[in-house]
Write an enzyme that holds these catalytic residues in place. Structure first.
Site: not given
Ligand code: SIN
Length: 482
Positions: A14, A114, A230, A276, A334, A369
Protein backbone atom coordinates in the site's frame (compact mmCIF):
# COMPACT_ATOMS: atom_id res chain seq x y z
CA UNK A 1 35.38 -10.68 1.51
CA UNK A 2 32.88 -7.85 2.12
CA UNK A 3 29.43 -9.20 3.00
CA UNK A 4 26.54 -7.88 0.86
CA UNK A 5 24.37 -5.37 2.68
CA UNK A 6 21.26 -7.04 4.08
CA UNK A 7 17.99 -5.72 2.66
CA UNK A 8 15.33 -3.78 4.51
CA UNK A 9 12.26 -6.00 4.28
CA UNK A 10 9.03 -4.05 3.77
CA UNK A 11 5.84 -6.09 4.13
CA UNK A 12 2.91 -4.50 2.30
CA UNK A 13 2.34 -2.81 -1.06
CA UNK A 14 0.00 0.00 0.00
CA UNK A 15 0.96 3.66 0.10
CA UNK A 16 2.88 3.42 3.42
CA UNK A 17 4.97 0.45 2.27
CA UNK A 18 5.68 1.99 -1.13
CA UNK A 19 6.66 5.36 0.35
CA UNK A 20 8.97 3.62 2.84
CA UNK A 21 10.60 1.55 0.12
CA UNK A 22 11.18 4.54 -2.15
CA UNK A 23 12.61 6.74 0.59
CA UNK A 24 15.03 4.05 1.78
CA UNK A 25 17.20 4.48 -1.35
CA UNK A 26 20.00 3.63 -1.84
CA UNK A 27 19.64 0.91 0.82
CA UNK A 28 18.45 -2.35 -0.74
CA UNK A 29 14.77 -3.10 -0.11
CA UNK A 30 12.79 -6.33 -0.51
CA UNK A 31 9.14 -5.34 -0.90
CA UNK A 32 6.83 -8.26 -0.12
CA UNK A 33 3.13 -8.30 -1.06
CA UNK A 34 0.39 -10.87 -0.81
CA UNK A 35 -0.97 -10.12 -4.30
CA UNK A 36 1.25 -10.83 -7.30
CA UNK A 37 0.74 -7.38 -8.78
CA UNK A 38 0.79 -5.56 -5.43
CA UNK A 39 -2.96 -4.89 -5.63
CA UNK A 40 -5.45 -5.58 -2.84
CA UNK A 41 -4.37 -2.89 -0.40
CA UNK A 42 -6.88 -0.63 1.34
CA UNK A 43 -4.84 2.32 0.01
CA UNK A 44 -5.73 1.38 -3.55
CA UNK A 45 -9.43 1.50 -2.64
CA UNK A 46 -9.28 4.84 -0.83
CA UNK A 47 -11.75 7.25 -2.35
CA UNK A 48 -11.43 10.24 -0.08
CA UNK A 49 -8.20 11.90 -1.16
CA UNK A 50 -5.55 13.71 0.81
CA UNK A 51 -6.08 16.54 3.22
CA UNK A 52 -3.68 19.50 3.04
CA UNK A 53 -4.08 23.18 3.90
CA UNK A 54 -3.44 24.56 0.42
CA UNK A 55 -6.01 27.36 0.30
CA UNK A 56 -4.46 30.70 1.34
CA UNK A 57 -7.39 31.14 3.78
CA UNK A 58 -6.61 27.79 5.38
CA UNK A 59 -3.60 26.84 7.52
CA UNK A 60 -1.81 23.76 8.87
CA UNK A 61 -2.83 24.95 12.34
CA UNK A 62 -6.51 24.81 11.35
CA UNK A 63 -5.97 21.36 9.80
CA UNK A 64 -4.27 20.27 13.04
CA UNK A 65 -7.14 21.67 15.11
CA UNK A 66 -9.64 19.60 13.08
CA UNK A 67 -7.40 16.51 13.40
CA UNK A 68 -7.30 16.91 17.19
CA UNK A 69 -11.02 17.59 17.48
CA UNK A 70 -11.90 14.49 15.42
CA UNK A 71 -9.38 12.49 17.48
CA UNK A 72 -11.13 13.57 20.70
CA UNK A 73 -7.77 15.14 21.77
CA UNK A 74 -6.41 11.67 22.38
CA UNK A 75 -3.83 12.42 19.66
CA UNK A 76 -0.12 12.95 20.02
CA UNK A 77 -0.27 16.71 19.47
CA UNK A 78 3.27 17.05 18.11
CA UNK A 79 2.62 14.29 15.55
CA UNK A 80 -0.67 15.85 14.44
CA UNK A 81 1.05 19.22 14.05
CA UNK A 82 3.90 17.62 12.11
CA UNK A 83 1.48 15.78 9.79
CA UNK A 84 -0.52 18.87 8.97
CA UNK A 85 2.57 21.07 8.56
CA UNK A 86 4.13 18.58 6.14
CA UNK A 87 0.90 17.93 4.19
CA UNK A 88 1.41 20.55 1.41
CA UNK A 89 4.91 19.13 0.85
CA UNK A 90 3.44 15.64 0.56
CA UNK A 91 1.15 16.82 -2.24
CA UNK A 92 4.13 18.38 -4.04
CA UNK A 93 6.15 15.15 -3.64
CA UNK A 94 3.28 13.06 -4.98
CA UNK A 95 3.01 15.33 -8.00
CA UNK A 96 6.73 14.83 -8.57
CA UNK A 97 6.08 11.06 -8.53
CA UNK A 98 3.56 11.48 -11.33
CA UNK A 99 0.24 11.74 -9.46
CA UNK A 100 -2.13 14.01 -11.38
CA UNK A 101 -4.48 15.69 -8.92
CA UNK A 102 -7.83 17.02 -10.10
CA UNK A 103 -7.90 20.68 -11.12
CA UNK A 104 -10.62 23.25 -11.69
CA UNK A 105 -11.30 25.11 -14.95
CA UNK A 106 -8.59 27.65 -14.05
CA UNK A 107 -6.01 24.92 -13.56
CA UNK A 108 -5.92 25.23 -9.77
CA UNK A 109 -6.00 22.15 -7.54
CA UNK A 110 -9.62 21.39 -6.68
CA UNK A 111 -10.20 21.38 -2.91
CA UNK A 112 -13.14 19.36 -1.55
CA UNK A 113 -14.84 19.13 1.85
CA UNK A 114 -15.24 16.02 3.99
CA UNK A 115 -16.56 15.28 7.45
CA UNK A 116 -14.88 17.04 10.37
CA UNK A 117 -13.02 19.55 8.17
CA UNK A 118 -13.81 23.20 8.78
CA UNK A 119 -12.38 24.10 5.36
CA UNK A 120 -12.22 22.72 1.83
CA UNK A 121 -8.80 21.04 1.85
CA UNK A 122 -9.09 17.60 0.24
CA UNK A 123 -7.29 17.01 -3.04
CA UNK A 124 -8.40 14.10 -5.20
CA UNK A 125 -6.92 12.26 -8.15
CA UNK A 126 -9.22 10.65 -10.71
CA UNK A 127 -12.24 11.90 -8.70
CA UNK A 128 -13.01 9.28 -6.06
CA UNK A 129 -10.17 7.02 -7.25
CA UNK A 130 -7.45 8.87 -5.35
CA UNK A 131 -5.94 5.85 -3.60
CA UNK A 132 -5.68 3.92 -6.85
CA UNK A 133 -3.95 6.87 -8.52
CA UNK A 134 -1.39 7.10 -5.70
CA UNK A 135 -0.70 3.38 -5.58
CA UNK A 136 -0.39 3.23 -9.36
CA UNK A 137 2.19 6.04 -9.46
CA UNK A 138 4.22 4.87 -6.44
CA UNK A 139 4.16 1.23 -7.52
CA UNK A 140 5.51 2.18 -10.95
CA UNK A 141 8.33 4.11 -9.26
CA UNK A 142 9.10 1.22 -6.88
CA UNK A 143 9.08 -1.34 -9.68
CA UNK A 144 11.50 0.80 -11.67
CA UNK A 145 13.77 1.60 -8.71
CA UNK A 146 17.12 -0.20 -8.77
CA UNK A 147 17.24 -0.52 -4.96
CA UNK A 148 13.79 -2.18 -4.67
CA UNK A 149 13.31 -5.88 -5.30
CA UNK A 150 9.61 -6.64 -5.63
CA UNK A 151 8.14 -9.98 -4.61
CA UNK A 152 4.39 -10.63 -4.93
CA UNK A 153 2.28 -13.64 -4.05
CA UNK A 154 3.78 -14.22 -0.62
CA UNK A 155 2.55 -14.03 2.94
CA UNK A 156 4.94 -13.29 5.81
CA UNK A 157 4.04 -15.66 8.61
CA UNK A 158 7.01 -15.61 10.97
CA UNK A 159 9.71 -13.30 12.29
CA UNK A 160 13.29 -14.35 12.79
CA UNK A 161 14.62 -13.20 16.15
CA UNK A 162 18.15 -13.14 17.49
CA UNK A 163 19.71 -11.35 20.47
CA UNK A 164 16.31 -9.88 21.36
CA UNK A 165 15.79 -8.23 17.98
CA UNK A 166 14.02 -9.01 14.70
CA UNK A 167 16.56 -10.01 12.03
CA UNK A 168 14.43 -11.50 9.29
CA UNK A 169 11.16 -12.97 8.06
CA UNK A 170 9.77 -16.21 6.69
CA UNK A 171 7.55 -16.02 3.62
CA UNK A 172 5.16 -18.59 2.28
CA UNK A 173 3.73 -18.61 -1.24
CA UNK A 174 0.37 -20.02 -2.39
CA UNK A 175 1.94 -23.43 -2.90
CA UNK A 176 3.26 -23.47 0.66
CA UNK A 177 6.88 -22.96 -0.34
CA UNK A 178 8.86 -21.13 2.29
CA UNK A 179 11.70 -18.65 1.99
CA UNK A 180 13.82 -17.25 4.81
CA UNK A 181 15.06 -13.69 4.37
CA UNK A 182 17.64 -12.12 6.66
CA UNK A 183 17.04 -8.41 7.01
CA UNK A 184 18.75 -5.26 8.19
CA UNK A 185 15.31 -4.18 9.41
CA UNK A 186 11.73 -5.39 9.02
CA UNK A 187 8.89 -2.95 8.32
CA UNK A 188 5.28 -4.02 8.73
CA UNK A 189 3.09 -1.92 6.43
CA UNK A 190 0.27 -4.43 6.35
CA UNK A 191 -2.79 -2.21 6.83
CA UNK A 192 -5.77 -2.54 9.11
CA UNK A 193 -8.21 -5.02 10.57
CA UNK A 194 -11.57 -4.13 8.99
CA UNK A 195 -11.96 -7.58 7.41
CA UNK A 196 -12.18 -9.15 10.86
CA UNK A 197 -15.63 -7.55 11.14
CA UNK A 198 -18.74 -8.92 9.42
CA UNK A 199 -19.16 -5.70 7.44
CA UNK A 200 -16.27 -3.61 6.21
CA UNK A 201 -15.28 -1.12 3.57
CA UNK A 202 -11.80 -2.73 3.54
CA UNK A 203 -10.50 -5.42 1.17
CA UNK A 204 -10.37 -9.04 2.43
CA UNK A 205 -6.61 -8.73 3.02
CA UNK A 206 -7.14 -6.13 5.76
CA UNK A 207 -7.36 -8.96 8.26
CA UNK A 208 -4.86 -7.86 10.89
CA UNK A 209 -2.26 -10.46 9.91
CA UNK A 210 0.65 -8.01 10.28
CA UNK A 211 -0.66 -6.68 13.57
CA UNK A 212 -0.99 -10.23 14.89
CA UNK A 213 2.55 -11.06 13.76
CA UNK A 214 3.99 -7.93 15.35
CA UNK A 215 2.23 -8.65 18.64
CA UNK A 216 3.43 -12.25 18.57
CA UNK A 217 6.93 -10.90 17.92
CA UNK A 218 6.93 -8.84 21.08
CA UNK A 219 5.84 -5.39 19.89
CA UNK A 220 3.39 -3.59 22.17
CA UNK A 221 -0.18 -2.75 21.19
CA UNK A 222 -1.60 0.72 21.57
CA UNK A 223 -5.21 1.90 21.47
CA UNK A 224 -6.54 -1.32 19.91
CA UNK A 225 -10.10 -0.44 20.91
CA UNK A 226 -10.31 2.51 18.52
CA UNK A 227 -11.89 1.23 15.32
CA UNK A 228 -13.50 3.73 12.97
CA UNK A 229 -16.80 2.84 11.36
CA UNK A 230 -17.65 4.57 8.12
CA UNK A 231 -21.26 5.73 7.99
CA UNK A 232 -21.82 5.06 4.32
CA UNK A 233 -20.93 1.74 2.77
CA UNK A 234 -23.43 0.48 0.20
CA UNK A 235 -25.93 -1.66 2.10
CA UNK A 236 -25.92 -4.81 0.01
CA UNK A 237 -25.29 -8.42 0.96
CA UNK A 238 -21.69 -9.37 1.62
CA UNK A 239 -18.65 -8.87 3.78
CA UNK A 240 -16.44 -6.33 1.95
CA UNK A 241 -18.88 -3.62 0.91
CA UNK A 242 -18.37 -0.81 -1.61
CA UNK A 243 -17.56 2.47 0.11
CA UNK A 244 -19.71 5.48 -0.70
CA UNK A 245 -17.26 8.32 -0.25
CA UNK A 246 -17.87 11.08 2.25
CA UNK A 247 -16.91 13.50 -0.53
CA UNK A 248 -20.46 12.96 -1.83
CA UNK A 249 -21.81 14.48 1.36
CA UNK A 250 -19.18 17.20 0.91
CA UNK A 251 -20.79 17.83 -2.48
CA UNK A 252 -24.27 18.04 -0.99
CA UNK A 253 -25.61 14.49 -0.55
CA UNK A 254 -27.81 14.02 2.51
CA UNK A 255 -28.54 11.08 4.80
CA UNK A 256 -32.22 10.24 5.17
CA UNK A 257 -34.06 8.03 7.62
CA UNK A 258 -36.56 5.36 6.68
CA UNK A 259 -39.28 8.01 6.37
CA UNK A 260 -37.19 10.24 4.16
CA UNK A 261 -36.39 12.78 6.92
CA UNK A 262 -32.85 14.26 7.23
CA UNK A 263 -31.03 11.84 9.53
CA UNK A 264 -28.50 14.30 10.95
CA UNK A 265 -30.93 17.18 11.56
CA UNK A 266 -30.26 18.66 15.01
CA UNK A 267 -27.50 16.14 15.77
CA UNK A 268 -24.36 18.22 15.27
CA UNK A 269 -23.50 21.72 14.04
CA UNK A 270 -21.78 20.19 10.98
CA UNK A 271 -24.86 18.08 10.18
CA UNK A 272 -24.09 15.45 7.52
CA UNK A 273 -20.44 16.50 7.66
CA UNK A 274 -20.05 15.92 11.40
CA UNK A 275 -17.02 13.80 12.37
CA UNK A 276 -17.32 10.25 11.14
CA UNK A 277 -17.91 8.66 14.56
CA UNK A 278 -20.89 10.92 15.21
CA UNK A 279 -22.49 10.17 11.85
CA UNK A 280 -21.71 6.44 12.09
CA UNK A 281 -23.37 6.20 15.52
CA UNK A 282 -26.47 7.97 14.23
CA UNK A 283 -26.66 5.59 11.27
CA UNK A 284 -26.13 2.58 13.57
CA UNK A 285 -28.82 3.88 15.93
CA UNK A 286 -31.33 4.25 13.10
CA UNK A 287 -30.44 0.76 11.84
CA UNK A 288 -30.78 -0.62 15.37
CA UNK A 289 -34.30 0.79 15.49
CA UNK A 290 -35.03 -1.29 12.43
CA UNK A 291 -34.89 1.44 9.81
CA UNK A 292 -33.04 1.49 6.51
CA UNK A 293 -30.79 4.52 6.09
CA UNK A 294 -30.55 6.19 2.69
CA UNK A 295 -28.08 8.53 1.08
CA UNK A 296 -29.72 10.99 -1.25
CA UNK A 297 -27.12 12.17 -3.76
CA UNK A 298 -29.61 13.08 -6.46
CA UNK A 299 -28.87 16.78 -5.93
CA UNK A 300 -25.13 16.37 -6.54
CA UNK A 301 -24.55 18.13 -9.81
CA UNK A 302 -21.66 17.86 -12.22
CA UNK A 303 -19.92 15.16 -14.08
CA UNK A 304 -20.30 11.98 -12.01
CA UNK A 305 -18.18 9.95 -14.41
CA UNK A 306 -15.27 12.27 -13.69
CA UNK A 307 -15.86 13.07 -10.01
CA UNK A 308 -17.30 9.83 -8.62
CA UNK A 309 -16.46 7.05 -11.10
CA UNK A 310 -15.82 4.48 -8.34
CA UNK A 311 -19.10 5.10 -6.51
CA UNK A 312 -21.05 5.17 -9.76
CA UNK A 313 -19.57 1.88 -10.97
CA UNK A 314 -20.10 0.16 -7.60
CA UNK A 315 -23.73 1.31 -7.42
CA UNK A 316 -24.45 0.34 -11.02
CA UNK A 317 -22.98 -3.11 -10.39
CA UNK A 318 -25.63 -3.53 -7.69
CA UNK A 319 -28.47 -2.14 -9.80
CA UNK A 320 -28.57 1.39 -8.30
CA UNK A 321 -28.12 4.76 -9.93
CA UNK A 322 -27.26 7.32 -7.22
CA UNK A 323 -27.92 10.19 -9.64
CA UNK A 324 -31.57 9.20 -9.90
CA UNK A 325 -32.64 7.85 -6.50
CA UNK A 326 -31.36 7.55 -2.90
CA UNK A 327 -29.18 4.51 -2.24
CA UNK A 328 -29.23 2.26 0.87
CA UNK A 329 -26.22 2.71 3.15
CA UNK A 330 -24.84 1.10 6.28
CA UNK A 331 -22.00 1.56 8.71
CA UNK A 332 -18.93 -0.62 8.08
CA UNK A 333 -15.59 -1.14 9.82
CA UNK A 334 -13.25 1.24 8.01
CA UNK A 335 -10.04 2.18 9.79
CA UNK A 336 -8.03 1.09 12.81
CA UNK A 337 -6.61 3.99 14.79
CA UNK A 338 -4.90 1.52 17.13
CA UNK A 339 -2.09 -0.82 16.23
CA UNK A 340 1.52 -1.56 17.04
CA UNK A 341 2.85 1.20 19.27
CA UNK A 342 5.59 3.11 17.47
CA UNK A 343 7.60 6.24 18.01
CA UNK A 344 7.54 9.07 15.48
CA UNK A 345 10.05 7.21 13.27
CA UNK A 346 8.07 3.96 13.16
CA UNK A 347 10.14 2.02 15.70
CA UNK A 348 8.22 -0.54 17.71
CA UNK A 349 9.67 -1.50 21.09
CA UNK A 350 11.18 -4.60 19.45
CA UNK A 351 14.62 -3.77 17.99
CA UNK A 352 14.69 -4.27 14.24
CA UNK A 353 10.88 -4.24 13.90
CA UNK A 354 9.15 -1.17 12.49
CA UNK A 355 5.55 -0.42 11.62
CA UNK A 356 4.02 2.24 9.40
CA UNK A 357 0.58 3.20 8.10
CA UNK A 358 -2.61 1.71 9.48
CA UNK A 359 -0.93 -1.21 11.29
CA UNK A 360 1.03 1.30 13.37
CA UNK A 361 -0.19 3.58 16.12
CA UNK A 362 1.97 6.65 16.64
CA UNK A 363 -0.84 8.76 18.07
CA UNK A 364 -1.47 10.93 14.99
CA UNK A 365 -5.16 10.07 14.75
CA UNK A 366 -6.06 9.87 18.42
CA UNK A 367 -9.36 8.17 19.12
CA UNK A 368 -10.84 8.80 15.68
CA UNK A 369 -9.12 9.62 12.39
CA UNK A 370 -10.06 12.76 10.50
CA UNK A 371 -11.22 12.07 6.93
CA UNK A 372 -8.46 11.96 4.31
CA UNK A 373 -5.61 11.92 6.82
CA UNK A 374 -4.75 8.26 6.22
CA UNK A 375 -3.13 8.37 2.77
CA UNK A 376 -1.36 11.47 4.06
CA UNK A 377 -0.04 9.55 7.05
CA UNK A 378 1.06 6.68 4.81
CA UNK A 379 3.03 9.01 2.54
CA UNK A 380 4.63 11.12 5.25
CA UNK A 381 5.38 8.45 7.85
CA UNK A 382 6.57 6.06 5.15
CA UNK A 383 9.00 8.61 3.76
CA UNK A 384 10.18 9.51 7.26
CA UNK A 385 10.78 5.86 8.16
CA UNK A 386 12.48 5.09 4.84
CA UNK A 387 14.94 7.94 5.36
CA UNK A 388 15.66 6.84 8.92
CA UNK A 389 16.35 3.27 7.80
CA UNK A 390 18.57 4.41 4.93
CA UNK A 391 20.70 6.40 7.36
CA UNK A 392 20.86 3.67 10.03
CA UNK A 393 24.20 2.14 10.92
CA UNK A 394 24.32 -1.64 10.37
CA UNK A 395 23.52 -3.43 13.60
CA UNK A 396 26.48 -5.00 15.40
CA UNK A 397 27.30 -8.65 14.68
CA UNK A 398 24.85 -11.15 16.12
CA UNK A 399 25.89 -13.96 18.39
CA UNK A 400 22.80 -15.53 19.99
CA UNK A 401 20.65 -18.39 18.78
CA UNK A 402 18.15 -17.81 15.98
CA UNK A 403 14.52 -18.38 16.85
CA UNK A 404 11.32 -18.18 14.82
CA UNK A 405 8.23 -16.44 16.15
CA UNK A 406 5.20 -17.56 14.20
CA UNK A 407 1.82 -15.91 13.77
CA UNK A 408 0.34 -19.38 14.08
CA UNK A 409 -2.63 -21.18 12.63
CA UNK A 410 -5.55 -19.35 11.07
CA UNK A 411 -9.21 -19.88 11.99
CA UNK A 412 -11.29 -21.84 9.50
CA UNK A 413 -13.72 -19.96 7.24
CA UNK A 414 -16.82 -20.80 9.34
CA UNK A 415 -14.93 -19.75 12.48
CA UNK A 416 -13.93 -16.48 10.81
CA UNK A 417 -17.52 -15.80 9.82
CA UNK A 418 -18.65 -16.39 13.40
CA UNK A 419 -15.87 -14.12 14.70
CA UNK A 420 -16.87 -11.39 12.24
CA UNK A 421 -20.48 -11.54 13.44
CA UNK A 422 -19.37 -11.49 17.06
CA UNK A 423 -17.15 -8.44 16.62
CA UNK A 424 -19.83 -6.70 14.58
CA UNK A 425 -22.44 -7.22 17.29
CA UNK A 426 -20.25 -6.41 20.29
CA UNK A 427 -17.39 -4.15 19.18
CA UNK A 428 -19.22 -2.02 16.60
CA UNK A 429 -19.97 1.71 16.70
CA UNK A 430 -21.78 1.33 20.07
CA UNK A 431 -20.49 -1.03 22.79
CA UNK A 432 -21.32 -2.07 26.32
CA UNK A 433 -19.56 -4.02 29.05
CA UNK A 434 -21.53 -7.24 29.33
CA UNK A 435 -21.49 -8.12 25.63
CA UNK A 436 -17.83 -7.09 25.33
CA UNK A 437 -17.07 -9.42 28.25
CA UNK A 438 -19.03 -12.32 26.73
CA UNK A 439 -17.29 -11.80 23.41
CA UNK A 440 -13.90 -11.68 25.14
CA UNK A 441 -14.67 -15.03 26.83
CA UNK A 442 -15.65 -16.56 23.50
CA UNK A 443 -12.41 -15.38 21.90
CA UNK A 444 -10.34 -16.50 24.88
CA UNK A 445 -11.82 -19.98 24.50
CA UNK A 446 -10.94 -19.97 20.78
CA UNK A 447 -7.48 -18.44 21.24
CA UNK A 448 -5.64 -21.69 20.52
CA UNK A 449 -7.67 -22.26 17.35
CA UNK A 450 -6.32 -19.28 15.41
CA UNK A 451 -4.47 -15.98 15.56
CA UNK A 452 -7.57 -14.00 14.60
CA UNK A 453 -9.23 -15.06 17.87
CA UNK A 454 -6.17 -13.92 19.83
CA UNK A 455 -6.19 -10.57 18.04
CA UNK A 456 -9.91 -10.10 18.62
CA UNK A 457 -9.41 -11.00 22.27
CA UNK A 458 -6.77 -8.27 22.60
CA UNK A 459 -9.09 -5.74 20.94
CA UNK A 460 -12.02 -6.71 23.16
CA UNK A 461 -9.85 -6.49 26.27
CA UNK A 462 -8.78 -2.98 25.29
CA UNK A 463 -12.43 -2.05 24.71
CA UNK A 464 -13.38 -3.40 28.13
CA UNK A 465 -10.56 -1.54 29.83
CA UNK A 466 -11.52 1.77 28.18
CA UNK A 467 -14.57 2.23 30.35
CA UNK A 468 -15.67 5.60 29.02
CA UNK A 469 -16.66 6.78 25.59
CA UNK A 470 -13.92 8.47 23.64
CA UNK A 471 -13.87 9.20 19.91
CA UNK A 472 -14.84 6.12 17.92
CA UNK A 473 -15.05 4.01 21.08
CA UNK A 474 -18.58 4.56 22.34
CA UNK A 475 -19.60 2.85 25.58
CA UNK A 476 -23.38 2.91 25.59
CA UNK A 477 -23.35 1.84 29.24
CA UNK A 478 -21.21 4.87 30.13
CA UNK A 479 -22.68 7.62 27.93
CA UNK A 480 -21.74 8.79 24.50
CA UNK A 481 -22.74 11.71 22.36
CA UNK A 482 -25.22 11.50 19.48
C1 SIN B 1 -14.22 8.44 2.21
O1 SIN B 1 -13.94 8.67 1.05
O2 SIN B 1 -15.32 8.67 2.68
C2 SIN B 1 -13.18 7.83 3.10
C3 SIN B 1 -12.01 8.70 3.19
C4 SIN B 1 -11.18 8.37 4.39
O3 SIN B 1 -11.25 7.26 4.91
O4 SIN B 1 -10.49 9.26 4.86
Amino acid sequence: MKRARLPIVVVGGGVAGLATALAAAPAPVRLLCRAHDGSGSASAMAQGGIAAALDPRDSPAAHAADTLLAGAHHNDVAMAQWLTREAPGAIAWLQAQGVLFDRDADGRLQLGREGGHAAARIVHAGGDASGAALVHALRAKAQAAAHVQWRGGVDVDALLVRDGGVVGVRTRDERGRQEHIEAAAVVLATGGIGALFARTSNPPGADGAGLALGLAGGASPRDLEFVQFHPTALDVAGHCLPLITEALRGAGARLLDVDGRPLMAGMHPLGDLAPRDVVARRVAQAQGEGGQVWLDATGVAGDWERRFPTVLAACRAQGFDPRLAPIPVTTAAHFHMGGLATDADGRTGMPGLHAVGEVACNGIHGANRLASNSLLEGVLCGRRLGRVLAAAEPRPGRRGEYRWIERGDSLSLPQLTALGDLLWRTAGPVREASSLRDAWRTCAAAADAGWQARLAKALLRAALLRKHSLGAHCRHDRCCAA
